[in-house]
Scaffold this motif. Structure first.
Motif, mmCIF file in Angstrom:
data_model
loop_
_atom_site.group_PDB
_atom_site.id
_atom_site.type_symbol
_atom_site.label_atom_id
_atom_site.label_comp_id
_atom_site.label_asym_id
_atom_site.label_seq_id
_atom_site.Cartn_x
_atom_site.Cartn_y
_atom_site.Cartn_z
ATOM 1 N N LEU A 165 15.829 -52.394 -64.106
ATOM 2 C CA LEU A 165 17.198 -52.953 -64.935
ATOM 3 C C LEU A 165 18.369 -52.204 -64.293
ATOM 4 C CD1 LEU A 165 17.943 -54.911 -67.338
ATOM 5 C CD2 LEU A 165 17.929 -53.208 -68.647
ATOM 6 N N GLY A 166 18.978 -52.796 -63.429
ATOM 7 C CA GLY A 166 19.959 -52.330 -62.863
ATOM 8 C C GLY A 166 19.839 -51.307 -62.017
ATOM 9 N N ASP A 167 20.049 -49.943 -62.378
ATOM 10 C CA ASP A 167 20.048 -48.887 -61.395
ATOM 11 C C ASP A 167 18.621 -48.050 -62.043
ATOM 12 O OD1 ASP A 167 22.012 -49.297 -59.772
ATOM 13 O OD2 ASP A 167 23.246 -48.250 -61.104
ATOM 14 N N LEU A 168 18.109 -48.541 -63.303
ATOM 15 C CA LEU A 168 16.857 -47.914 -63.851
ATOM 16 C C LEU A 168 15.856 -48.653 -63.489
ATOM 17 C CD1 LEU A 168 15.988 -45.651 -65.677
ATOM 18 C CD2 LEU A 168 16.270 -47.439 -67.584
ATOM 19 N N TRP A 169 14.805 -47.710 -63.066
ATOM 20 C CA TRP A 169 13.248 -48.216 -62.547
ATOM 21 C C TRP A 169 12.248 -47.257 -63.529
ATOM 22 C CZ3 TRP A 169 11.751 -49.715 -56.999
ATOM 23 C CH2 TRP A 169 12.950 -50.359 -56.369
ATOM 24 N N GLY A 265 22.523 -42.096 -68.168
ATOM 25 C CA GLY A 265 22.956 -42.119 -66.646
ATOM 26 C C GLY A 265 22.063 -40.809 -66.199
ATOM 27 N N GLU A 266 21.419 -40.025 -66.799
ATOM 28 C CA GLU A 266 20.758 -38.972 -66.342
ATOM 29 C C GLU A 266 19.669 -39.126 -65.552
ATOM 30 O OE1 GLU A 266 19.586 -35.811 -69.408
ATOM 31 O OE2 GLU A 266 21.304 -36.747 -70.892
ATOM 32 N N PHE A 267 18.895 -40.331 -65.514
ATOM 33 C CA PHE A 267 17.803 -40.363 -64.511
ATOM 34 C C PHE A 267 17.874 -41.845 -63.692
ATOM 35 C CE2 PHE A 267 15.860 -38.067 -68.362
ATOM 36 C CZ PHE A 267 16.079 -37.115 -67.855
ATOM 37 N N ASP A 268 17.421 -41.890 -62.831
ATOM 38 C CA ASP A 268 17.002 -43.099 -62.077
ATOM 39 C C ASP A 268 15.760 -43.898 -62.237
ATOM 40 O OD1 ASP A 268 19.619 -42.795 -60.368
ATOM 41 O OD2 ASP A 268 18.395 -41.318 -59.521
ATOM 42 N N ALA A 269 15.061 -43.204 -62.656
ATOM 43 C CA ALA A 269 13.559 -43.727 -62.901
ATOM 44 C C ALA A 269 12.938 -42.794 -64.076
ATOM 45 C CB ALA A 269 12.645 -43.611 -61.415
ATOM 46 N N ILE A 270 11.736 -43.588 -64.720
ATOM 47 C CA ILE A 270 10.904 -43.020 -65.765
ATOM 48 C C ILE A 270 9.567 -43.266 -65.332
ATOM 49 C CG2 ILE A 270 10.452 -43.031 -68.220
ATOM 50 C CD1 ILE A 270 13.224 -43.628 -68.778
ATOM 51 N N VAL A 271 8.746 -42.544 -65.307
ATOM 52 C CA VAL A 271 7.214 -42.639 -65.405
ATOM 53 C C VAL A 271 6.945 -42.798 -66.743
ATOM 54 C CG1 VAL A 271 4.953 -41.834 -64.545
ATOM 55 C CG2 VAL A 271 7.166 -41.605 -63.262
ATOM 56 N N THR A 272 6.265 -43.900 -67.047
ATOM 57 C CA THR A 272 5.827 -44.220 -68.505
ATOM 58 C C THR A 272 4.196 -44.116 -68.454
ATOM 59 O OG1 THR A 272 5.883 -46.577 -68.335
ATOM 60 C CG2 THR A 272 7.981 -45.575 -69.082
ATOM 61 N N MET A 273 3.544 -43.941 -69.858
ATOM 62 C CA MET A 273 2.171 -43.883 -69.573
ATOM 63 C C MET A 273 1.495 -44.949 -69.910
ATOM 64 S SD MET A 273 1.964 -40.410 -69.242
ATOM 65 C CE MET A 273 3.459 -40.807 -68.101
ATOM 66 N N TYR A 274 1.961 -46.121 -70.426
ATOM 67 C CA TYR A 274 1.446 -47.144 -70.616
ATOM 68 C C TYR A 274 2.258 -48.475 -70.624
ATOM 69 C CZ TYR A 274 2.602 -46.454 -75.630
ATOM 70 O OH TYR A 274 3.355 -45.976 -76.448
ATOM 71 N N HIS A 275 1.846 -49.469 -70.683
ATOM 72 C CA HIS A 275 2.531 -50.786 -70.433
ATOM 73 C C HIS A 275 3.857 -50.907 -71.176
ATOM 74 C CE1 HIS A 275 3.498 -55.205 -70.645
ATOM 75 N NE2 HIS A 275 3.016 -55.102 -69.223
ATOM 76 N N ASP A 276 3.583 -51.128 -72.632
ATOM 77 C CA ASP A 276 4.515 -51.302 -73.582
ATOM 78 C C ASP A 276 5.633 -50.170 -73.793
ATOM 79 O OD1 ASP A 276 3.816 -54.037 -73.684
ATOM 80 O OD2 ASP A 276 3.206 -54.027 -75.854
#
Length: 345
Positions: A165-169, A265-276
């Motif tokens: 979404l925009g600059d966030l992955w 604006g602290e991060f460009d990406a987040i590794v999530t643990m599950y789909h939702d």
């Protein structure tokens, strides 16, 4: 000298014939600036392309080509190339319904584009929305299109969907599985694979030094083990090992606050643990602008994150924003892919 040969070649597809894809692609290609970003080829059925333009209320000039192999030598890429395919009859499609003929058409066009990418004729694919159920009715043997792509392209390593979404992955350790199985699907190696892949992919998208954060799994990040030990036993060790490799990943952060940090604006990406865990947050932040990137494949493939919107198909009401953003990501990643391929030649 023409700049055609210096642009990435991006293949566009019309998506599910019963959905909003054809009208979205017509509106995208009606934008004069689209061809400034890429040497574009649209592949699909002639009647469906005419119908997409009709619903969108536009007429787009295209240049017919005999095959994907003709794309790089086109004398003029200021208009899209048009590669006609014969995959589905108009009388086989009922707008707004998932049907076997529509799903089979989607598979046929996407497979042809993947063949062209493997042959070096195109640099990335951006496909309009498809419907997994229709594709299964039409012969897809996998749970989703990503697994179909991976099998078709011979991928043996780690792959996953990115949602942007925009600059966030975001990436995720597990995806289309029951929530009751999500804890068992966590592993140190899985988290490391997801973090490494999204870091590389962001670099291919033009982010020189991606800032990647890792979400916790349990409420309050496990609360020191009182709400679960996945953070202590799996997630934190994975983060430490990534740091030891030189990847400046941070976390785990509680899932109910990590997106606030990203929004600030602290991060460009987040590794999530599950789909939702990631999908709910991103769709609340901007459902109409989200993009899905098929990560871990040998070629860049993108699509808008929303679906076929059968309920409004054929009405000319579909929002273009997510499709436009998916196209732009395909252009950036396609240019990076092309440069890497040329450097290795």
């Amino acid at each position: 000298m023409t700049t055609t040969q210096h642009k990435p070649v991006i293949a566009l597809t019309l998506g599910d014939p019963a959905g909003i894809g054809p009208e979205l692609i017509a509106r995208l290609l009606a934008r004069p600036e689209a061809c400034q970003h890429a040497n574009i080829v649209l592949a699909g059925d002639a009647w469906l392309w005419r119908e997409g333009q009709r619903v969108a209320g536009v007429q787009v000039r295209t240049q017919p080509v005999p095959g994907f192999e003709a794309l790089r030598d086109r004398p003029d890429s200021t208009v899209p190339a048009w590669l006609e395919m014969d995959t589905v009859r108009q009388d086989e499609v009922r707008v707004g319904l998932a049907q076997p003929a529509g799903g089979a058409s989607v598979l046929c066009v996407l497979d042809a584009c993947m063949d062209a990418a493997q042959d070096g004729h195109i640099d990335a694919i951006c496909f309009a929305p498809l419907n997994k159920y229709a594709m299964k009715l039409g012969g897809m043997a996998h749970n989703d299109e990503l697994h179909h792509f991976a099998k078709y392209l011979g991928v043996t390593g780690y792959f996953c969907e990115f949602n942007t979404l925009g600059d966030l992955w975001t990436s995720r350790v597990s995806s289309h599985i029951p929530l009751k199985d999500a804890a068992a699907a966590l592993s140190v190696d899985g988290i490391k694979d997801a973090a490494r892949l999204i870091h590389r992919s962001l670099q291919a998208n033009g982010v020189a030094q991606p800032r990647v954060a890792v979400a916790a799994f349990n409420p309050h990040g496990g609360d020191g083990g009182t709400c679960g030990r996945e953070e202590i036993d799996i997630i934190a060790p994975a983060v430490r090992q990534l740091n030891d490799e030189g990847l400046p990943v941070r976390g785990p952060f509680p899932a109910d606050t990590i997106f606030l940090k990203a929004q600030a604006g602290e991060f460009d990406a987040i590794v999530t643990m599950y789909h939702d865990q990631g999908q709910i947050a991103l769709k609340l932040l901007g459902f109409s602008r989200g993009v899905t990137v098929q990560g871990g494949l040998p070629i860049p493939i993108t699509t808008p994150a929303h679906g076929t919107a059968y309920d409004i198909a054929g009405q000319g009401r579909a929002d273009l924003d997510a499709t436009w953003q998916a196209f732009l990501i395909a252009c950036r990643m396609g240019a990076s892919h092309r440069a890497s391929r040329l450097a290795a030649a």
